[in-house]
Design a protein around this motif. Structure first.
Motif, PDB file in Angstrom:
ATOM      1  N   ARG A 236     147.372 -33.156   6.067  1.00  0.00           N
ATOM      2  CA  ARG A 236     148.151 -32.758   7.020  1.00  0.00           C
ATOM      3  C   ARG A 236     149.414 -32.698   6.949  1.00  0.00           C
ATOM      4  N   LEU A 237     150.109 -33.788   6.477  1.00  0.00           N
ATOM      5  CA  LEU A 237     151.191 -34.118   6.178  1.00  0.00           C
ATOM      6  C   LEU A 237     151.747 -32.878   5.047  1.00  0.00           C
ATOM      7  N   VAL A 238     151.159 -32.511   4.334  1.00  0.00           N
ATOM      8  CA  VAL A 238     151.330 -31.348   3.086  1.00  0.00           C
ATOM      9  C   VAL A 238     151.488 -30.025   3.958  1.00  0.00           C
ATOM     10  N   GLU A 239     150.519 -29.721   4.831  1.00  0.00           N
ATOM     11  CA  GLU A 239     150.554 -28.612   5.624  1.00  0.00           C
ATOM     12  C   GLU A 239     151.570 -28.456   6.555  1.00  0.00           C
ATOM     13  N   ALA A 240     151.909 -29.752   7.344  1.00  0.00           N
ATOM     14  CA  ALA A 240     152.988 -29.486   8.019  1.00  0.00           C
ATOM     15  C   ALA A 240     154.486 -29.383   7.481  1.00  0.00           C
ATOM     16  N   HIS A 241     154.442 -29.633   6.168  1.00  0.00           N
ATOM     17  CA  HIS A 241     155.675 -29.565   5.350  1.00  0.00           C
ATOM     18  C   HIS A 241     155.528 -28.131   4.729  1.00  0.00           C
ATOM     19  N   GLY A 242     155.001 -27.112   5.205  1.00  0.00           N
ATOM     20  CA  GLY A 242     154.582 -25.710   4.415  1.00  0.00           C
ATOM     21  C   GLY A 242     154.382 -25.898   3.256  1.00  0.00           C
ATOM     22  N   GLY A 243     153.266 -26.792   2.552  1.00  0.00           N
ATOM     23  CA  GLY A 243     152.433 -26.903   1.447  1.00  0.00           C
ATOM     24  C   GLY A 243     153.738 -27.399   0.412  1.00  0.00           C
ATOM     25  N   LYS A 244     154.490 -28.317   0.889  1.00  0.00           N
ATOM     26  CA  LYS A 244     155.470 -29.018  -0.044  1.00  0.00           C
ATOM     27  C   LYS A 244     155.147 -30.438   0.395  1.00  0.00           C
ATOM     28  N   TRP A 245     155.865 -31.192  -0.729  1.00  0.00           N
ATOM     29  CA  TRP A 245     155.690 -32.780  -0.939  1.00  0.00           C
ATOM     30  C   TRP A 245     156.270 -33.266   0.585  1.00  0.00           C
ATOM     31  N   PRO A 246     155.729 -34.145   1.415  1.00  0.00           N
ATOM     32  CA  PRO A 246     156.396 -34.562   2.427  1.00  0.00           C
ATOM     33  C   PRO A 246     157.823 -35.370   2.152  1.00  0.00           C
ATOM     34  N   HIS A 247     158.663 -35.325   3.065  1.00  0.00           N
ATOM     35  CA  HIS A 247     160.043 -35.733   2.934  1.00  0.00           C
ATOM     36  C   HIS A 247     159.783 -37.237   2.558  1.00  0.00           C
ATOM     37  N   GLY A 248     160.596 -37.961   1.713  1.00  0.00           N
ATOM     38  CA  GLY A 248     160.518 -39.197   1.395  1.00  0.00           C
ATOM     39  C   GLY A 248     159.302 -39.796   0.600  1.00  0.00           C
ATOM     40  N   TRP A 249     158.263 -38.857   0.526  1.00  0.00           N
ATOM     41  CA  TRP A 249     157.124 -39.410  -0.265  1.00  0.00           C
ATOM     42  C   TRP A 249     157.186 -39.360  -1.608  1.00  0.00           C
ATOM     43  N   VAL A 250     156.959 -40.589  -2.651  1.00  0.00           N
ATOM     44  CA  VAL A 250     157.043 -40.385  -3.762  1.00  0.00           C
ATOM     45  C   VAL A 250     155.551 -40.791  -4.465  1.00  0.00           C
ATOM     46  N   ARG A 251     155.381 -39.808  -5.234  1.00  0.00           N
ATOM     47  CA  ARG A 251     153.963 -39.670  -5.954  1.00  0.00           C
ATOM     48  C   ARG A 251     153.386 -41.049  -6.470  1.00  0.00           C
ATOM     49  N   GLY A 252     152.209 -41.350  -5.994  1.00  0.00           N
ATOM     50  CA  GLY A 252     151.509 -42.592  -6.345  1.00  0.00           C
ATOM     51  C   GLY A 252     152.017 -43.929  -5.762  1.00  0.00           C
TER      52      GLY A 252
ATOM     53  N   ARG B 195     168.737 -32.118  -4.375  1.00  0.00           N
ATOM     54  CA  ARG B 195     168.139 -33.138  -5.148  1.00  0.00           C
ATOM     55  C   ARG B 195     166.584 -32.805  -5.291  1.00  0.00           C
ATOM     56  N   THR B 196     166.079 -32.840  -6.305  1.00  0.00           N
ATOM     57  CA  THR B 196     164.474 -32.651  -6.399  1.00  0.00           C
ATOM     58  C   THR B 196     163.828 -33.932  -7.122  1.00  0.00           C
ATOM     59  N   GLU B 197     163.090 -34.575  -6.348  1.00  0.00           N
ATOM     60  CA  GLU B 197     162.483 -35.971  -6.603  1.00  0.00           C
ATOM     61  C   GLU B 197     161.502 -35.767  -7.928  1.00  0.00           C
ATOM     62  N   PRO B 198     161.121 -36.664  -8.451  1.00  0.00           N
ATOM     63  CA  PRO B 198     160.128 -36.355  -9.406  1.00  0.00           C
ATOM     64  C   PRO B 198     158.845 -36.007  -9.027  1.00  0.00           C
ATOM     65  N   SER B 199     158.576 -36.104  -7.910  1.00  0.00           N
ATOM     66  CA  SER B 199     157.272 -35.862  -6.973  1.00  0.00           C
ATOM     67  C   SER B 199     157.514 -34.128  -6.584  1.00  0.00           C
ATOM     68  N   GLY B 200     158.196 -33.737  -6.732  1.00  0.00           N
ATOM     69  CA  GLY B 200     158.812 -32.358  -6.400  1.00  0.00           C
ATOM     70  C   GLY B 200     159.123 -32.182  -4.847  1.00  0.00           C
ATOM     71  N   GLN B 201     159.243 -33.345  -4.246  1.00  0.00           N
ATOM     72  CA  GLN B 201     160.185 -33.436  -2.983  1.00  0.00           C
ATOM     73  C   GLN B 201     161.700 -32.923  -3.149  1.00  0.00           C
ATOM     74  N   VAL B 202     162.077 -32.204  -2.235  1.00  0.00           N
ATOM     75  CA  VAL B 202     163.579 -31.490  -2.318  1.00  0.00           C
ATOM     76  C   VAL B 202     164.135 -32.341  -1.099  1.00  0.00           C
ATOM     77  N   ALA B 203     165.455 -32.794  -1.404  1.00  0.00           N
ATOM     78  CA  ALA B 203     166.225 -33.446  -0.463  1.00  0.00           C
ATOM     79  C   ALA B 203     167.597 -32.887  -0.663  1.00  0.00           C
TER      80      ALA B 203
END
Length: 414
Positions: free
Chosen positions: A38-54, A104-112
């Motif tokens: 649901r978080l991914v969907e809320a962020h338009g199909g992108k990694w949620p802000h502040g989330w680090v993979r794993g 800034r693009t985090e390793p998870s793909g999250q853009v900040a």
């Protein structure tokens, strides 16, 4: 998606496509996986802000003094010394339109948002690619919201960005330990076609000159092609800058017209220092230019402009270009001139005439006021053909050097 394991337990995977690539995250229970979905969907199909993979939501420690990159860059430009008003405005425009695209693009793909501390070298590379690609108008195939940048513009903007980050490296206390711009692979400067320089032969210039009916405008064209001065330098000359009593008459370049933001420095244009330190120079005048200067300075006060319109005012580029130069070029083209020179091409033409007369490039650099000899070589080096015969003769001699006879040599056994 539930994935059973051999030990009887299961992992739950959330999988989706982001920017054309598959992304995934694993969870130990279905509820956590559903919540993340649901978080991914809320962020338009992108990694949620502040989330680090794993790892989940991880708040990075804030570096004391960190701030948005654009704000830091603007402060850096505001505190620069030794630059004029126009240059400072140009830097601010580059920050506002181009450097602000950095993110800034985090390793998870999250853009900040980019800050002066969180940007890495990969982010600089992404910015370069963004500049290269431009931004087409999605509603009009023939228009651009932001045009593709040429390699030279990218290099100039990257240079400004490098200086901004370097100031953070050298700050007290230090904000960064490294400069992310160091080592960036930039587009090659020779991978594009610049607006082509036009070099006029002597007779071709005379064909354009003959179509300039205004004698004051004709004098200015003769001066530009005869001295190689920039437009802003020539039109800022005053009577006091001309020395006709020396053994070789000279013109002293000490100032130039500058374009300022409307309302600054008293108007759209103002008199300021020349383009670079080496642009301050003495230019030796040929007899034709000395005679022209003698006629224009006669009876004039020291502060008077050397080149004046029929009404006695200083020339403005747009007025001269649109009303004097371009009509003359158009008439010359109608009568068979095979080139369509710009006004600045008179400076290029002057350089080409000097090269044709075998004047060394370092001397041309000084006359034109180039800050570096590399500028002169890059722009006009291809015109230097006077040594072609010597070069080919040297190569020919080297290729046909006879191999020494081996009769006088002997092999010595060990």
């Amino acid at each position: 998606m539930e994935r059973p394991k051999k030990d009887g337990t299961s992992t739950f995977q959330v999988k989706w496509r982001q920017d054309g690539e598959w992304q995934s995250e694993k969870f130990g229970d279905g509820d956590s996986a559903d919540a993340f979905k649901r978080l991914v969907e809320a962020h338009g199909g992108k990694w949620p802000h502040g989330w680090v993979r794993g790892e989940g939501f991880v708040e990075k420690p804030k570096v004391p003094g960190d701030m948005p990159f654009v704000r830091y860059a603007e402060r850096y430009v505001d505190r620069l010394t030794g630059i004029d008003v126009r240059t400072r405005e140009d830097y601010h425009r580059e920050i506002r339109i181009h450097l602000s695209l950095l993110q800034r693009t985090e390793p998870s793909g999250q853009v900040a948002p980019a800050t002066i501390c969180n940007v890495e070298s990969d982010d600089i590379t992404d910015w370069v690619r963004l500049e290269e690609k431009g931004e087409p108008d999605p509603n009009d195939a023939g228009r651009w919201l932001r045009r593709k940048a040429d390699p030279k513009s990218i290099a100039n903007r990257h240079g400004l960005m490098f200086c901004v980050f370097q100031s953070a490296v050298e700050a007290t206390p230090q904000l960064r330990t490294t400069n992310p711009c160091k080592g960036t692979r930039l587009p090659r400067l020779d991978d594009h076609v610049d607006e082509e320089m036009t070099f006029l032969e002597h007779d071709e210039y005379q064909r354009v000159r003959a179509e300039i009916s205004d004698p004051d405008a004709r004098d200015l064209a003769d001066w530009l092609v005869g001295t190689g001065m920039r437009w802003g330098e020539a039109t800022a000359l005053r009577v006091k800058d001309i020395n006709l009593s020396a053994a070789v008459p000279t013109a002293s370049v000490q100032r130039a017209w500058k374009k300022a933001k409307k309302g600054a420095e008293g108007g759209a244009y103002y008199i300021g220092p020349p383009k670079t330190k080496k642009a301050r120079r003495l230019i030796a005048l040929a007899p034709a230019q000395a005679d022209l200067a003698r006629r224009l300075t006669a009876g004039q006060p020291p502060e008077a402009f050397l080149f004046r319109t029929p009404t006695g005012k200083a020339w403005r580029h747009a007025n001269y270009y649109n009303r004097k130069w371009m009509p003359a070029v158009a008439e010359a083209v109608k009568k068979g001139l095979p080139k369509r020179p710009r006004l600045h091409d008179l400076r290029h033409t002057h350089a080409s005439w000097l090269i044709a007369a075998n004047i060394p490039l370092p001397a041309i650099q000084i006359r034109l006021g180039h800050e570096s000899i590399s500028t002169t070589v890059d722009r006009y080096g291809h015109l230097v053909r006077s040594l072609d015969g010597d070069i080919t003769a040297a190569v020919e001699a080297a290729m046909h050097t006879a191999v020494p006879a081996a009769g006088g040599l002997r092999v010595v056994g060990a």
